[in-house]
Write a protein that holds these residues in place. Sequence first.
Motif, PDB file in Angstrom:
ATOM      1  N   ILE A  43     -27.002 -18.151   6.458  1.00  0.00           N
ATOM      2  CA  ILE A  43     -27.779 -18.664   5.329  1.00  0.00           C
ATOM      3  C   ILE A  43     -27.033 -18.458   4.019  1.00  0.00           C
ATOM      4  O   ILE A  43     -27.133 -19.269   3.083  1.00  0.00           O
ATOM      5  CB  ILE A  43     -29.184 -18.004   5.295  1.00  0.00           C
ATOM      6  N   GLN A  44     -26.236 -17.383   3.935  1.00  0.00           N
ATOM      7  CA  GLN A  44     -25.449 -17.148   2.721  1.00  0.00           C
ATOM      8  C   GLN A  44     -24.292 -18.143   2.613  1.00  0.00           C
ATOM      9  O   GLN A  44     -23.934 -18.583   1.520  1.00  0.00           O
ATOM     10  CB  GLN A  44     -24.932 -15.719   2.692  1.00  0.00           C
ATOM     11  N   LEU A  45     -23.702 -18.480   3.749  1.00  0.00           N
ATOM     12  CA  LEU A  45     -22.632 -19.484   3.743  1.00  0.00           C
ATOM     13  C   LEU A  45     -23.174 -20.845   3.328  1.00  0.00           C
ATOM     14  O   LEU A  45     -22.511 -21.609   2.613  1.00  0.00           O
ATOM     15  CB  LEU A  45     -21.977 -19.561   5.122  1.00  0.00           C
ATOM     16  N   GLU A  46     -24.386 -21.158   3.770  1.00  0.00           N
ATOM     17  CA  GLU A  46     -25.010 -22.410   3.362  1.00  0.00           C
ATOM     18  C   GLU A  46     -25.285 -22.410   1.857  1.00  0.00           C
ATOM     19  O   GLU A  46     -25.101 -23.433   1.176  1.00  0.00           O
ATOM     20  CB  GLU A  46     -26.316 -22.621   4.139  1.00  0.00           C
ATOM     21  N   LEU A  47     -25.727 -21.270   1.332  1.00  0.00           N
ATOM     22  CA  LEU A  47     -25.959 -21.153  -0.105  1.00  0.00           C
ATOM     23  C   LEU A  47     -24.661 -21.388  -0.873  1.00  0.00           C
ATOM     24  O   LEU A  47     -24.636 -22.119  -1.878  1.00  0.00           O
ATOM     25  CB  LEU A  47     -26.528 -19.775  -0.437  1.00  0.00           C
ATOM     26  N   LEU A  48     -23.572 -20.801  -0.405  1.00  0.00           N
ATOM     27  CA  LEU A  48     -22.260 -20.978  -1.035  1.00  0.00           C
ATOM     28  C   LEU A  48     -21.887 -22.458  -1.093  1.00  0.00           C
ATOM     29  O   LEU A  48     -21.435 -22.967  -2.143  1.00  0.00           O
ATOM     30  CB  LEU A  48     -21.211 -20.179  -0.265  1.00  0.00           C
ATOM     31  N   HIS A  59     -15.032 -18.896   6.189  1.00  0.00           N
ATOM     32  CA  HIS A  59     -15.927 -19.908   5.627  1.00  0.00           C
ATOM     33  C   HIS A  59     -16.282 -19.616   4.168  1.00  0.00           C
ATOM     34  O   HIS A  59     -17.162 -20.277   3.611  1.00  0.00           O
ATOM     35  CB  HIS A  59     -17.190 -19.995   6.472  1.00  0.00           C
ATOM     36  N   VAL A  60     -15.598 -18.637   3.580  1.00  0.00           N
ATOM     37  CA  VAL A  60     -15.834 -18.307   2.171  1.00  0.00           C
ATOM     38  C   VAL A  60     -14.692 -18.784   1.297  1.00  0.00           C
ATOM     39  O   VAL A  60     -14.914 -19.402   0.243  1.00  0.00           O
ATOM     40  CB  VAL A  60     -16.038 -16.781   2.000  1.00  0.00           C
TER      41      VAL A  60
END
Length: 722
Positions: free
Chosen positions: A480-485, A509-510
């Motif tokens: 979910i944090q990667l999607e937010l990014l 993925h960041v």
Amino acid sequence: MDIDALLKQMTLDEKIDQLMQLAAFLFDGASHEGEITGPLSDLGISSQTIHNSGSVLGGSGAAEIKRIQEAHLTTNRLNIPLLIMADIIHGYKTIFPHNLALSCSFDPELVEETARIAAKEAAVSGIHVTFAPMVDLVRDPRWGRVMESTGEDPYLNSELARAFVRGFQGQDIQTSKDSVAACVKHFAAYGAIEAGRDYNTVNMSERELREVYLPGYKAALDENAQMVMTAFNTIDGKPCSGNKALMRNLLRDEWGFNGVVISDWGSIRELIPHGVAENEKEAAALAIEAGVDIEMMTSTYVSHLKELIKEGTIEESRIDESVRRILKLKQTLGLFENPYRFLDEDKAKDVIFSEEHRLVARRAAEESIVLLENDGILPINKGDDVGLIGPFAESQDLLGPWSWIGDKNDVETLAMGIKKVFSKPISISSIQSVHAIEQEELVSAIEVAKKVDTVILALGESSDMSGEGGSRSKIDLPEIQLELLKKIHEVNNNIVVVLINGRPLDLTHVTPFAKAIVEAWFPGSSGGTAIARILSGDKNPSAKLTMSFPDTVGQIPVYYNHHNTGRPLDHNNPHNRYVSKFIDGPNMPRYPFGYGLSYSSFEYSELELSQSVLRDSKTLYVSVKVKNTKERSGDEIVQLYTRDHVGEVVRPLKELKAFKKIHLESEESKTVTFAVTEEMLRYTHSDLTCYTDPGEFTVFVGTSSANTIEASFKYQIESEEK
């Protein structure tokens, strides 16, 4: 105090009870509010055992500990005081960055200072022993307890182990004020557990054990650490808490350690599920014969040692030697003269979490934060429009695991730090969970990102995602944090990712979506301001990684000081299939050991050796010119590595041997000199002897393990010249 005379007065039951450690909540005077970790089962003990018990685990503050000790002394027949022990890992009330973060400072003096402050706060609260330092060398970031370690390098681990012990114990544990006894853990090689899964098996050769994993423990003991804690794992098929070869033959006979050995929580009873003991009675026999003096939170000793002596399975002298060591430690700490040692409720109010201590915590965090990426976006102008978004924007979860007495309500959040440091008001959009984002939170985050110049996106792991029991099979950020990014990147690509976490992460993925990545770890009580000062440029980052960040979890274990193979990867011929490589990714980590960026830039040149041959009793001097080529002054950690090209066994491609931290003004140059001796080049041979082979060596000096310049020399035995 005449220890032998006291021992003669004790009944066998009283002696056996001295070997029992129980949690504070079981004792008279306890507030029953202490935080207890680990599996608690039915101990089957009597109140008399508690009255005769030798030590306590935990205890919340000076008042409770004083009540427990007072009540104990009224019920113990011989007035033998309790040893009060606790997990003071990276701070007592003032919480410093966790150990892996602290190690990135490459600063033993700073590490010692943080341990000294932790000792002062713990001692004034009545604690006598801390279950620290943990010196387990770690190569697998899936293990949650990497946050307690100091990384993947034996030399650095050893230097920092010494620093922690000096900080906790002072110059002399008997005379140093406000000190606590250090308990080095986990003996041994707990950091080498298979798959990084807590409590799992360790399987390695004795040669590797001695060369790579044991030096940290030995260094701590050479610094006079008073105690050793056993590890949960097996070594050569034998669990450490019942491993006589490890605990008695090596630790006591070979190394000469005469201090106290304590089991980890429940690990003696765990000899049964391990499958080396059929029942508690056998477990107790194995552990006492192995030389484990104190049993933590299981009762195999008090339930079965007396019977084992009666039937002749063990000698009472085994009990006596353990009790003597425990009583000797109490004597060393002066507890017979003053059972309350440095406990002082009034002084505690001034010492604990003082402004002075919080400033050191901030400095420690600043020196521990690693700049991983920077595409020119950092430092941020204090007058820019800045948006702060993410689950750690206003989170107080910056202390991390093992911050036992630390209070999240005392934490300087990232938002607080940025408001303090930046001159212009910031826009904030908080996410309440690291695992989920509400629709209104996402809408708010996107709106903030649209209207600002720069987005600071605070992502990471919650504290319960690392630490003991916090092993992870995947070490990337929650999806979910990667999607937010990605969503934020769609509306504003000026993104600075700030990571709050306890382990190296897979950042595959960041990196495509961030112009800068700041590894802030769990930065402790003053972490928010420390991060803000890094982001603004008030503090120029200088920390270097002490544990490699993998390019993908499939590389693990990945570490800089690995061996060569018979078919090493040839970078000039990358299409050769039949070499040691992955066909779907690189061999090298994404960020290697020793790596860390700065707002300055350092150029290395003019590497010179004082001679081309090193002889037995001589010293080879290695000098290098380091220049700061940027307009900003900064600190650089200069690292020296060596390689032994031909050994009796395969040698690592690089081994850290020394490091120095220097300060350089803009365009300033300095010549840094290292001394290399034969002793630094020794290694463990197949027959377990340790010496240096004559032959060719390369010395590397640089800004990381992967970015060095090099020169060669030969080591020659003086007697062979004649």
